[in-house]
Design a protein around this motif. Structure first.
Motif, PDB file in Angstrom:
ATOM      1  N   ARG A 463     -46.628 -37.085 -23.562  1.00 32.70           N
ATOM      2  CA  ARG A 463     -45.999 -35.778 -23.746  1.00 32.70           C
ATOM      3  C   ARG A 463     -46.719 -34.777 -22.850  1.00 32.70           C
ATOM      4  O   ARG A 463     -47.866 -34.977 -22.471  1.00 32.70           O
ATOM      5  CB  ARG A 463     -46.091 -35.351 -25.211  1.00 32.70           C
ATOM      6  CG  ARG A 463     -45.398 -36.324 -26.170  1.00 32.70           C
ATOM      7  CD  ARG A 463     -45.499 -35.841 -27.593  1.00 32.70           C
ATOM      8  NE  ARG A 463     -44.845 -36.771 -28.508  1.00 32.70           N
ATOM      9  CZ  ARG A 463     -44.730 -36.579 -29.817  1.00 32.70           C
ATOM     10  NH1 ARG A 463     -45.253 -35.477 -30.378  1.00 32.70           N
ATOM     11  NH2 ARG A 463     -44.125 -37.474 -30.575  1.00 32.70           N
ATOM     12  N   SER A 484     -41.212 -41.536 -15.595  1.00 31.35           N
ATOM     13  CA  SER A 484     -39.955 -41.827 -16.283  1.00 31.35           C
ATOM     14  C   SER A 484     -40.204 -42.544 -17.605  1.00 31.35           C
ATOM     15  O   SER A 484     -41.218 -43.202 -17.809  1.00 31.35           O
ATOM     16  CB  SER A 484     -39.050 -42.681 -15.389  1.00 31.35           C
ATOM     17  OG  SER A 484     -39.641 -43.934 -15.109  1.00 31.35           O
ATOM     18  N   HIS A 485     -39.248 -42.371 -18.508  1.00 31.27           N
ATOM     19  CA  HIS A 485     -39.253 -43.068 -19.799  1.00 31.27           C
ATOM     20  C   HIS A 485     -40.542 -42.806 -20.581  1.00 31.27           C
ATOM     21  O   HIS A 485     -41.221 -43.722 -21.032  1.00 31.27           O
ATOM     22  CB  HIS A 485     -39.023 -44.561 -19.598  1.00 31.27           C
ATOM     23  CG  HIS A 485     -37.721 -44.865 -18.927  1.00 31.27           C
ATOM     24  ND1 HIS A 485     -36.509 -44.842 -19.582  1.00 31.27           N
ATOM     25  CD2 HIS A 485     -37.436 -45.162 -17.626  1.00 31.27           C
ATOM     26  CE1 HIS A 485     -35.526 -45.121 -18.734  1.00 31.27           C
ATOM     27  NE2 HIS A 485     -36.063 -45.318 -17.538  1.00 31.27           N
ATOM     28  N   ASN A 486     -40.865 -41.528 -20.688  1.00 29.20           N
ATOM     29  CA  ASN A 486     -41.936 -41.083 -21.568  1.00 29.20           C
ATOM     30  C   ASN A 486     -41.326 -40.133 -22.611  1.00 29.20           C
ATOM     31  O   ASN A 486     -40.147 -40.283 -22.962  1.00 29.20           O
ATOM     32  CB  ASN A 486     -43.052 -40.419 -20.756  1.00 29.20           C
ATOM     33  CG  ASN A 486     -44.026 -41.445 -20.169  1.00 29.20           C
ATOM     34  OD1 ASN A 486     -44.923 -41.915 -20.850  1.00 29.20           O
ATOM     35  ND2 ASN A 486     -43.824 -41.792 -18.892  1.00 29.20           N
ATOM     36  N   GLU A 487     -42.111 -39.174 -23.081  1.00 28.24           N
ATOM     37  CA  GLU A 487     -41.619 -38.247 -24.106  1.00 28.24           C
ATOM     38  C   GLU A 487     -41.793 -36.802 -23.647  1.00 28.24           C
ATOM     39  O   GLU A 487     -42.066 -35.894 -24.442  1.00 28.24           O
ATOM     40  CB  GLU A 487     -42.357 -38.495 -25.422  1.00 28.24           C
ATOM     41  CG  GLU A 487     -42.161 -39.915 -25.962  1.00 28.24           C
ATOM     42  CD  GLU A 487     -42.980 -40.206 -27.207  1.00 28.24           C
ATOM     43  OE1 GLU A 487     -43.542 -39.249 -27.778  1.00 28.24           O
ATOM     44  OE2 GLU A 487     -43.053 -41.377 -27.606  1.00 28.24           O
ATOM     45  N   ASN A 507     -36.485 -39.067 -20.110  1.00 28.59           N
ATOM     46  CA  ASN A 507     -37.386 -38.281 -20.963  1.00 28.59           C
ATOM     47  C   ASN A 507     -36.558 -37.411 -21.918  1.00 28.59           C
ATOM     48  O   ASN A 507     -35.406 -37.756 -22.234  1.00 28.59           O
ATOM     49  CB  ASN A 507     -38.315 -37.431 -20.090  1.00 28.59           C
ATOM     50  CG  ASN A 507     -39.517 -38.217 -19.589  1.00 28.59           C
ATOM     51  OD1 ASN A 507     -40.472 -38.434 -20.324  1.00 28.59           O
ATOM     52  ND2 ASN A 507     -39.462 -38.651 -18.322  1.00 28.59           N
ATOM     53  N   ASN A 531     -31.636 -37.404 -19.423  1.00 33.42           N
ATOM     54  CA  ASN A 531     -32.464 -36.479 -20.186  1.00 33.42           C
ATOM     55  C   ASN A 531     -31.558 -35.736 -21.171  1.00 33.42           C
ATOM     56  O   ASN A 531     -30.570 -36.314 -21.659  1.00 33.42           O
ATOM     57  CB  ASN A 531     -33.207 -35.526 -19.248  1.00 33.42           C
ATOM     58  CG  ASN A 531     -34.521 -36.118 -18.753  1.00 33.42           C
ATOM     59  OD1 ASN A 531     -35.514 -36.128 -19.475  1.00 33.42           O
ATOM     60  ND2 ASN A 531     -34.523 -36.633 -17.517  1.00 33.42           N
TER      61      ASN A 531
END
Length: 575
Positions: A463, A484-487, A507, A531
């Motif tokens: 984050r 990419s592909h985190n929070e 995200n 997103n």
């Protein structure tokens, strides 16, 4: 029916090839009777003749052999047509042919008359690959240098097809249906200049006997070979490359003498077989040994010790377990540059490896820990790949990478790391940490990485609030950043100035403010797909000053997002 002018044209071309012996004036074609001017050179209809000795009729969908080919032709190309047969009377008259290219037609063995080759006494290059031959021509001229019969349906080669050809250098018979019974023992007798022989993708069950001693490249991959008879390679002292991959070789199909006489061998591919051990009797000259996709459980140091010049050793996808590489097994290989161990069952980095090793590739193993000295013997590593192992942060020693002062690429993707490893080499150019469990980024872990150009942190649990202030300040050379592909809920601030490519797809970003990219003036590509963006989510001023920006990807958001790039940007975005 063909137009009348076609008949007239054919008659004219025939006259140009074989003009009448008695010269007569013709008012319509005065040059035919004018001895002061040479007659123009004829060329078959639709073909091209760039030189006096060359006729090119390739790719014309011809179904019959073209008429009006000059007897002076030396190079004839008929490839990529629909020819089914070659008329004996038309082919045999071209006695000066040096090159005959029949590649990619529909010619059968019945359509290729053996008698025609009796008059082609100067033929050097014969290409008849990708046709419908079931047997090879019985007689080919002694002048032959290159014979390509690949990708046919050949089941038999005759004794004089390739024998007694003192100038023959290359024979291509791959992708046929040859078994050992289709190759007579004297197939290459008297042809001791052959350097390249391709018999791959056939149905051979053992090495053919009587191979030329002059061979430098031998392709036998994709067959059914389970045994190399004793002495089958005893004369091939000039052989440099031997391809035996994708066969059925077992340990009992090889012996200590199989390769021992190959004093020039540099490349040996035994991958995709059924070997349980490293073969014995490897030559000293060997530079590349490919043993991937076998059943090897343990490497015998004594068998590798002879091949001290080995530079590339590939052992991926075997059954090497905890004791598969004993301590010191590879140490005699003082010139070893690259070691591939992908997809085994190794539980640790092999100890005491060669000091000159530059690349250690061992993803998809079971390495769960890195000690302080596990990499101590490989100080010269340039590439280290430990992706998709079982590494957890608590079991990676803070000094595990301390000695790797020349390391440029480090891949730790697909492990169980919850934080960045300590003591990363300052020489790194690429760092891959995707598919881990990272929850935080601390600036001190990235300190000194001023040469890092690519950083992948995709598929973690980051984050924006977990990224410490100043995290990006050290990464002054970073050009590609994958988050990419985190929070992430918004674009992280203070990104590196040199950044050119930024991945933020997958995200939770719902808003892009006017100063989101103020620190990245060199940005060229931005990925914001998947997103939570809406039509009004992106500030109109967000891309001002980004004169290099060429692409913004905003697809697969809740609403279609249209981005207006600055007028100086050369290309329009897609979204």
């Amino acid at each position: 029916s063909p137009p009348q002018w076609l008949g007239v044209l054919q008659l004219l071309l025939l006259l140009l090839v074989d003009p009448p012996t008695t010269s007569t004036e013709d008012p319509a074609f005065p040059h035919l009777g004018d001895s002061s001017q040479p007659p123009p050179r004829a060329c078959p209809w639709r073909c091209s003749c760039p030189r006096a000795d060359t006729v090119d009729c390739a790719g014309l969908d011809l179904k019959v052999f073209p008429d009006n080919i000059t007897k002076a032709v030396r190079h004839l190309s008929l490839q990529n047509n629909q020819l089914q047969e070659l008329p004996y009377n038309k082919l045999s008259r071209l006695s000066g042919l040096q090159t005959l290219d029949l590649h990619s037609n529909l010619i059968s063995s019945e359509g290729l008359p053996d008698e025609a080759f009796e008059s082609l006494t100067q033929l050097e290059h014969f290409y008849v690959a990708h046709n419908k031959l079931t047997v090879a021509p019985q007689f080919l001229p002694r002048s032959l240098r290159v014979a390509d019969l690949a990708a046919n349906e050949v089941v038999e080669v005759f004794p004089l097809t390739f024998a007694e050809k003192p100038l023959l250098r290359s024979v291509y018979l791959h992708n046929n249906q040859l078994s050992n019974t289709g190759l007579p023992p004297n197939t290459f007798r008297g042809s001791e200049a052959i350097t390249t022989l391709s018999l791959s993708s056939n149905q051979l069950s053992r090495l053919p006997p009587g191979l030329p001693a002059s061979l430098e490249q031998l392709h036998l991959q994709d067959n059914l070979i389970s045994k190399v008879p004793r002495g089958a390679l005893s004369r091939q002292t000039q052989l440099r490359e031997l391809y035996l991959q994708h066969n059925q070789l077992t340990d009992s199909g090889l012996d200590v003498t199989t390769f021992s006489k190959l004093h020039s061998l540099e490349y040996l591919d035994l991958s995709h077989n059924l070997l349980a051990t490293v073969p014995a009797g490897l030559p000293r000259t060997l530079a590349v040994l490919h043993l991937g996709r076998n059943c090897i459980r343990q490497v015998d140091a004594a068998r590798l010790r002879v091949a001290r010049g080995l530079r590339y050793l590939l052992l991926q996808h075997n059954e090497l377990g905890a004791s598969g590489l004993p301590a010191g097994a590879l140490q005699p290989l003082r010139s070893l540059h690259t070691l591939h161990l992908y997809g085994n069952r190794l539980q640790r980095v092999p100890p005491t490896m060669p000091r000159r090793l530059r690349a250690l590739i061992m993803p998809h193993n079971r390495v769960a820990a890195l000690g302080a000295r596990d990499l101590a013997s490989t100080r010269g590593l340039v590439e280290l790949n430990l992706a998709y192992n079982h590494l957890a942060s608590a079991r990676v020693h803070p000094r595990a990478f301390r000695r790797l002062r020349t390391l440029r690429s480090l891949d730790l993707a697909g492990n169980q790391l919850s934080r960045l490893p300590a003591g990363l080499p300052t020489s790194l150019h690429e760092l891959r940490l995707q598919h881990n469990h990272l929850r935080a980024l601390e600036p001190e872990m990235l300190a000194g990485l001023d040469q890092l150009r690519e950083l992948s942190l995709a598929h973690n649990q980051l984050r924006v609030g977990d990224i410490g202030p100043g995290t990006w300040h050290e990464l002054q050379a970073l050009q590609v950043l994958d988050l990419s592909h985190n929070e992430l809920s918004f674009v992280p601030p203070d990104l590196p100035e040199a950044l050119e490519e930024l991945h933020l797809q997958g995200n939770r970003i719902s808003h892009v403010g006017s100063e989101a990219f103020v620190s990245t003036p060199h940005l060229r590509a931005l990925f914001l797909r998947t997103n939570r963006l809406h039509m009004t989510s992106i500030s109109a001023e967000a891309f001002l000053g980004l004169v290099h920006l060429r692409m913004v990807d905003t697809a697969d958001n809740p609403e279609q997002v249209l981005v207006q790039l600055p007028p100086t940007a050369p290309l329009q975005p897609r979204g």
